[in-house]
Design an enzyme around this catalytic site. Sequence first.
Site, PDB file in Angstrom:
ATOM      1  N   ASN A 120      54.387  37.548  43.564  1.00  0.00           N
ATOM      2  CA  ASN A 120      54.843  38.913  43.295  1.00  0.00           C
ATOM      3  C   ASN A 120      55.485  39.445  44.578  1.00  0.00           C
ATOM      4  O   ASN A 120      54.809  39.609  45.589  1.00  0.00           O
ATOM      5  CB  ASN A 120      53.615  39.741  42.893  1.00  0.00           C
ATOM      6  CG  ASN A 120      53.939  41.188  42.591  1.00  0.00           C
ATOM      7  OD1 ASN A 120      54.882  41.754  43.129  1.00  0.00           O
ATOM      8  ND2 ASN A 120      53.131  41.797  41.741  1.00  0.00           N
ATOM      9  N   CYS A 157      56.639  48.439  43.397  1.00  0.00           N
ATOM     10  CA  CYS A 157      57.149  47.443  42.438  1.00  0.00           C
ATOM     11  C   CYS A 157      58.332  47.972  41.628  1.00  0.00           C
ATOM     12  O   CYS A 157      59.161  47.199  41.157  1.00  0.00           O
ATOM     13  CB  CYS A 157      56.036  47.014  41.489  1.00  0.00           C
ATOM     14  SG  CYS A 157      54.662  46.277  42.372  1.00  0.00           S
ATOM     15  N   HIS A 216      59.840  43.119  36.340  1.00  0.00           N
ATOM     16  CA  HIS A 216      59.192  42.913  37.641  1.00  0.00           C
ATOM     17  C   HIS A 216      58.161  41.801  37.466  1.00  0.00           C
ATOM     18  O   HIS A 216      57.405  41.793  36.494  1.00  0.00           O
ATOM     19  CB  HIS A 216      58.529  44.215  38.080  1.00  0.00           C
ATOM     20  CG  HIS A 216      57.455  44.023  39.103  1.00  0.00           C
ATOM     21  ND1 HIS A 216      57.691  43.385  40.298  1.00  0.00           N
ATOM     22  CD2 HIS A 216      56.133  44.353  39.095  1.00  0.00           C
ATOM     23  CE1 HIS A 216      56.552  43.338  40.987  1.00  0.00           C
ATOM     24  NE2 HIS A 216      55.610  43.915  40.284  1.00  0.00           N
TER      25      HIS A 216
HETATM   26  N1  ACO Z   1      40.187  33.056  44.127  1.00  0.00           N
HETATM   27  C1  ACO Z   1      39.022  32.787  43.526  1.00  0.00           C
HETATM   28  N2  ACO Z   1      38.193  33.740  43.077  1.00  0.00           N
HETATM   29  C2  ACO Z   1      38.559  35.006  43.253  1.00  0.00           C
HETATM   30  C3  ACO Z   1      39.779  35.361  43.872  1.00  0.00           C
HETATM   31  C4  ACO Z   1      40.595  34.317  44.323  1.00  0.00           C
HETATM   32  N3  ACO Z   1      41.774  34.546  44.922  1.00  0.00           N
HETATM   33  N4  ACO Z   1      39.881  36.699  43.877  1.00  0.00           N
HETATM   34  C5  ACO Z   1      38.781  37.185  43.299  1.00  0.00           C
HETATM   35  N5  ACO Z   1      37.988  36.167  42.912  1.00  0.00           N
HETATM   36  C6  ACO Z   1      36.701  36.236  42.228  1.00  0.00           C
HETATM   37  C7  ACO Z   1      36.062  37.605  42.288  1.00  0.00           C
HETATM   38  O1  ACO Z   1      35.355  37.765  43.485  1.00  0.00           O
HETATM   39  C8  ACO Z   1      35.154  37.562  41.065  1.00  0.00           C
HETATM   40  O2  ACO Z   1      34.007  36.864  41.383  1.00  0.00           O
HETATM   41  P1  ACO Z   1      32.574  37.300  40.808  1.00  0.00           P
HETATM   42  O3  ACO Z   1      32.699  37.196  39.324  1.00  0.00           O
HETATM   43  O4  ACO Z   1      31.636  36.304  41.402  1.00  0.00           O
HETATM   44  O5  ACO Z   1      32.387  38.703  41.268  1.00  0.00           O
HETATM   45  C9  ACO Z   1      35.940  36.734  40.065  1.00  0.00           C
HETATM   46  O6  ACO Z   1      36.901  36.002  40.833  1.00  0.00           O
HETATM   47  C10 ACO Z   1      36.656  37.572  39.047  1.00  0.00           C
HETATM   48  O7  ACO Z   1      37.285  38.658  39.716  1.00  0.00           O
HETATM   49  P2  ACO Z   1      38.080  39.747  38.967  1.00  0.00           P
HETATM   50  O8  ACO Z   1      38.688  40.711  39.931  1.00  0.00           O
HETATM   51  O9  ACO Z   1      37.257  40.277  37.823  1.00  0.00           O
HETATM   52  O10 ACO Z   1      39.250  38.823  38.401  1.00  0.00           O
HETATM   53  P3  ACO Z   1      40.118  39.025  37.148  1.00  0.00           P
HETATM   54  O11 ACO Z   1      39.777  37.979  36.178  1.00  0.00           O
HETATM   55  O12 ACO Z   1      40.170  40.455  36.713  1.00  0.00           O
HETATM   56  O13 ACO Z   1      41.526  38.686  37.777  1.00  0.00           O
HETATM   57  C11 ACO Z   1      43.500  39.767  38.554  1.00  0.00           C
HETATM   58  C12 ACO Z   1      42.048  39.451  38.858  1.00  0.00           C
HETATM   59  C13 ACO Z   1      44.271  38.458  38.476  1.00  0.00           C
HETATM   60  C14 ACO Z   1      44.082  40.613  39.659  1.00  0.00           C
HETATM   61  C15 ACO Z   1      43.541  40.474  37.208  1.00  0.00           C
HETATM   62  O14 ACO Z   1      42.787  41.647  37.236  1.00  0.00           O
HETATM   63  C16 ACO Z   1      44.913  40.791  36.794  1.00  0.00           C
HETATM   64  O15 ACO Z   1      45.600  39.943  36.291  1.00  0.00           O
HETATM   65  N6  ACO Z   1      45.327  42.070  37.005  1.00  0.00           N
HETATM   66  C17 ACO Z   1      46.645  42.510  36.743  1.00  0.00           C
HETATM   67  C18 ACO Z   1      47.154  43.144  37.948  1.00  0.00           C
HETATM   68  C19 ACO Z   1      48.162  42.312  38.649  1.00  0.00           C
HETATM   69  O16 ACO Z   1      48.474  41.199  38.324  1.00  0.00           O
HETATM   70  N7  ACO Z   1      48.712  42.926  39.631  1.00  0.00           N
HETATM   71  C20 ACO Z   1      49.781  42.318  40.337  1.00  0.00           C
HETATM   72  C21 ACO Z   1      50.262  43.220  41.381  1.00  0.00           C
HETATM   73  S1  ACO Z   1      50.468  44.852  40.885  1.00  0.00           S
HETATM   74  C22 ACO Z   1      51.933  44.960  40.206  1.00  0.00           C
HETATM   75  O17 ACO Z   1      52.845  44.273  40.524  1.00  0.00           O
HETATM   76  C23 ACO Z   1      52.137  45.953  39.139  1.00  0.00           C
END
Ligand code: ACO
Length: 332
Positions: free
Chosen positions: A289, A114, A259
Amino acid sequence: MPSSKITGVGMYVPEDVVTNDDLSKLMDTNDQWIVERTGIKQRRFFKEGVDSVAKMAAKAAQIALDRAGKKAEDVDFIVFATLSSDYNFPGSGVLLQRKLPFRNIGAIDVRGQCSGFVYALSIADQFIKTGMYKTILVVGSEVQSNIFEMSNRGRNMAVIFGDGAGAAVVEATNEPGKGILTTKLHSDGRFAEELYQENPGSRKKDRITAEMFEKGEFLPYMNGKLVFMNALRFFPEVVREALAEFNFKDSDLDLLIPHQANARITAAIQKEMNLPPEKIVSNIERYGNTTAASVPLALCEAWETGRIKDGDLVALAAFGSGFMWASALIRW
Ligand code: ACO
């Protein structure tokens, strides 16, 4: 000593628009889940045979060259940022070199994920400052739609990423106070395995096995919450580090181009730095992204829509896999 100036920007995204509803036909997900957590509504996916990392880069590069009033023959060096090169080797720099009528110039690949484009820009800046080169093409291009599995087990990452390419022509300038003022580069390899793709890699005797496929061990892994927390810290920190070198404050910035990791991360940076919405760029809603392509895509759109004017103080910033993070401060 000359400094370097961005004199042309270009971008290319594949034709195929993939909406959240399209993805919900392939996996258990939905528009609301994706929009609430990431801000993404659609992304572009490459078409095999039409698009590739090098082909998309060539299209973006040609636009950047035209806007800079330069021909491919004028370019002295290529710096190519990608994590999704057409081949495992050679890198994408040479695949771009053969696509346009460049001379037999040097071409290097940068694996900053990234942060790749900002690292690449910094490399170009150093070559220009030393006087070795006068005109450098800096590119970020990614095909990621085929890294993630469009299935339930791949859904946590598959919904976030997209494909595309952006490019910038960087030229030497003697205009005082103009161009790239500084770049700041950082890494902390302790977090390498928090956002990575382990396989296929060289650590194992068998790079690819049937077991890997069965267990999904070829899929990238992301510790989403840890990435989120660190992004919130390092984006503002690395921008402020660049600003501090010139005794600038957050409010001196005319435009911040981060980014496009996640719209919630961009919103948190905006709040932390107390920037009005017109001073920060967000286009993740339309492209997802795009890793190394995300900063040049956002930069190109900001320029095309007149958000960057002559004399503006513009910061580019990135954070991602590695962890690596970086910024570039530019007087446009
Ligand atoms: N659709 C529906 N449900 C989903 C999906 C999806 N695509 N993916 C995961 N889930 C489910 C999971 O299985 C989980 O279910 P459960 O509670 O029954 O176990 C639930 O949704 C919550 O999952 P989490 O992983 O805890 O979701 P979270 O709320 O943390 O969101 C996310 C995930 C969006 C990745 C979050 O952690 C985040 O915003 N992280 C920041 C990192 C990021 O955005 N990285 C981008 C790329 S890296 C970079 O560019 C630097």
